[in-house]
Motif scaffolding. Structure first.
Motif, PDB file in Angstrom:
ATOM      1  N   ASP A  69      37.369  40.706  33.894  1.00  0.00           N
ATOM      2  CA  ASP A  69      37.924  42.051  33.705  1.00  0.00           C
ATOM      3  C   ASP A  69      38.130  42.377  32.234  1.00  0.00           C
ATOM      4  OD1 ASP A  69      38.157  42.514  36.529  1.00  0.00           O
ATOM      5  OD2 ASP A  69      39.882  41.150  36.518  1.00  0.00           O
ATOM      6  N   PRO A 324      41.737  45.540  48.233  1.00  0.00           N
ATOM      7  CA  PRO A 324      41.384  46.442  47.122  1.00  0.00           C
ATOM      8  C   PRO A 324      42.034  45.995  45.820  1.00  0.00           C
ATOM      9  CG  PRO A 324      41.917  47.697  49.092  1.00  0.00           C
ATOM     10  CD  PRO A 324      42.245  46.268  49.408  1.00  0.00           C
ATOM     11  N   THR A 325      41.302  46.172  44.738  1.00  0.00           N
ATOM     12  CA  THR A 325      41.766  45.693  43.431  1.00  0.00           C
ATOM     13  C   THR A 325      43.117  46.294  43.043  1.00  0.00           C
ATOM     14  OG1 THR A 325      39.471  45.437  42.708  1.00  0.00           O
ATOM     15  CG2 THR A 325      41.163  45.520  40.994  1.00  0.00           C
ATOM     16  N   HIS A 326      43.318  47.583  43.347  1.00  0.00           N
ATOM     17  CA  HIS A 326      44.568  48.219  42.932  1.00  0.00           C
ATOM     18  C   HIS A 326      45.775  47.612  43.661  1.00  0.00           C
ATOM     19  CE1 HIS A 326      43.659  50.596  46.570  1.00  0.00           C
ATOM     20  NE2 HIS A 326      44.951  50.853  46.624  1.00  0.00           N
ATOM     21  N   ILE A 327      45.560  47.151  44.898  1.00  0.00           N
ATOM     22  CA  ILE A 327      46.654  46.517  45.638  1.00  0.00           C
ATOM     23  C   ILE A 327      46.984  45.158  45.013  1.00  0.00           C
ATOM     24  CG2 ILE A 327      47.347  45.509  47.844  1.00  0.00           C
ATOM     25  CD1 ILE A 327      45.796  47.687  49.246  1.00  0.00           C
ATOM     26  N   GLN A 328      45.936  44.362  44.751  1.00  0.00           N
ATOM     27  CA  GLN A 328      46.155  43.052  44.141  1.00  0.00           C
ATOM     28  C   GLN A 328      46.829  43.196  42.782  1.00  0.00           C
ATOM     29  OE1 GLN A 328      43.147  39.981  44.372  1.00  0.00           O
ATOM     30  NE2 GLN A 328      41.906  41.202  45.781  1.00  0.00           N
ATOM     31  N   ASP A 329      46.339  44.134  41.961  1.00  0.00           N
ATOM     32  CA  ASP A 329      46.917  44.323  40.636  1.00  0.00           C
ATOM     33  C   ASP A 329      48.376  44.762  40.721  1.00  0.00           C
ATOM     34  OD1 ASP A 329      44.525  43.615  39.520  1.00  0.00           O
ATOM     35  OD2 ASP A 329      43.871  45.686  39.075  1.00  0.00           O
ATOM     36  N   GLY A 330      48.680  45.663  41.666  1.00  0.00           N
ATOM     37  CA  GLY A 330      50.053  46.133  41.814  1.00  0.00           C
ATOM     38  C   GLY A 330      50.996  45.014  42.206  1.00  0.00           C
ATOM     39  N   GLN A 333      51.320  42.508  39.212  1.00  0.00           N
ATOM     40  CA  GLN A 333      52.114  43.037  38.103  1.00  0.00           C
ATOM     41  C   GLN A 333      53.588  43.114  38.461  1.00  0.00           C
ATOM     42  OE1 GLN A 333      50.295  46.764  37.043  1.00  0.00           O
ATOM     43  NE2 GLN A 333      48.385  45.806  36.349  1.00  0.00           N
TER      44      GLN A 333
END
Length: 362
Positions: A69, A324-330, A333
């Protein structure tokens, strides 16, 4: 110097953990672009053919970076040697390698202690030593017990020469709340008989207000040969691992009662410094204990930890595709912020409890 020794122990354990991730990736041909010990400003760095190696200002953590990334990476997104493009098993090996490295390192630390300075042991003498007596009208004070007294028998039972003597004495006290029992006490060269009436605690057990210690001389036992060191190291490793796992289980079951026992990096360094002052040989066991704790903490299925990433892999295996990437990132973080908040809280709390800080506040 003792503080520096304790910090060095933590830095080495972090290095071992991150080296586990790094080696697991490189041995599989997976791209790695950063290997860093510490966080914050870079103090030193070296740019290798593919990987940047760095030491940073705060040596209380570290990370292995992957170019998956990295917007500045020139590696094509479909490169099969990017971590995200590898099969689940390959990624699981990389993620779990830090924990495995800490466990292996802890074992060899204990083997090293057994083979060199030896394992601390006690040559037991009869009875239990009274290390300290509470002087606030405790049952022990009323009965006339003094520090350095040796309890030879309690309630008609000889305590004997045994590591179980302390437990036997505790049981005799706890099972006789507000009941007078007789103690046989050795005070220097005299043998005394004292009557004591334990107070009743809130949970209904007897208490007398003393701090106990084994009665005996501390010795160090070294292994006779390599096979003996390996076997003794394994026994030590099993004992520490079981006790650590039980401690975490108790923390989870009774969090409200045991949360204040959780220590941060400042308290760990302080404990390590005390150990280095009193007996540097015990730094082997201290380092092994911290290494096993790091392994267990990191394998917990919590966001921002290795266990949390393994949990995402398990979900991916069940679903047949990653979340989904946004779920993992959220999730990651949020978990990272919570861990950083906990870390800052522990650092402030443990610093405030240091002796020299307490003296400044008086």
């Amino acid at each position: 110097m003792s503080v520096l020794a304790a910090i060095a122990v933590l830095a080495v354990l972090i290095f071992v953990h991150e080296l586990g991730h790094f080696m697991a990736a490189r041995l599989q041909g997976i791209h790695v672009n950063r290997f860093s010990i510490g966080f914050g400003p870079i103090l030193w760095k070296y740019q290798g053919p593919e990987t940047e190696y760095a030491l940073r200002g705060f040596p209380l953590g570290g990370f292995v970076g992957f170019p998956d990334d990295d917007p500045e990476s020139t590696i094509p997104p479909d490169d099969p040697n990017l971590l995200r493009n590898r099969p689940i098993l390959d990624r699981a090996i990389v993620i779990s390698a830090g924990v495995i490295a800490n466990l292996i390192f802890a074992y060899f630390l204990l083997v090293g202690q057994v083979a060199t300075v030896g394992v601390q042991d006690i040559n037991y003498e009869p009875g239990v030593l009274i290390a300290d007596v509470v002087t606030d009208n405790s049952a022990a004070e009323r009965a006339g017990l003094e520090a350095e007294d040796i309890i030879l028998a309690a309630a008609g039972r000889d305590l004997g020469r045994s590591p179980k003597a302390i437990q036997a004495f505790k049981k005799a006290i706890e099972t006789h709340p507000q009941q007078t029992i007789q103690l046989q006490v050795q005070r220097e060269e005299q043998i005394l008989t004292l009557d004591i009436t334990p107070d009743r605690s809130e949970d209904g057990q007897g208490i007398i207000g003393v701090r106990l210690a084994p009665n005996g001389k501390i010795v160090r036992r070294r292994a006779d040969n390599l096979f003996g060191a390996l076997a003794s190291g394994a026994a030590e490793f099993q004992e520490i691992s079981v006790l650590t796992a039980q401690g975490f289980a108790q923390l989870i079951r009774n969090f409200s009662e045991t949360a204040d026992q959780v220590s941060g990096p400042v308290a760990i360094v302080a404990i390590g410094a005390d150990i280095a002052k009193s007996d540097a040989g015990n730094l082997f066991r201290f380092a092994a204990l911290i290494s096993i704790n790091l392994a267990i903490i990191n394998i917990l299925p919590l966001p921002a930890l290795d266990g949390g990433q393994l949990a995402f892999l398990a979900i991916e295996g069940v679903r047949g595709k990653p979340l989904p990437t946004h779920i993992q990132d959220g999730v990651m973080q949020t978990g990272l912020m919570l861990l950083l908040g906990l870390g800052i809280f522990l650092i402030i709390r443990d610093t405030a409890q240091l002796d020299w800080v307490q003296k400044l506040l008086e």
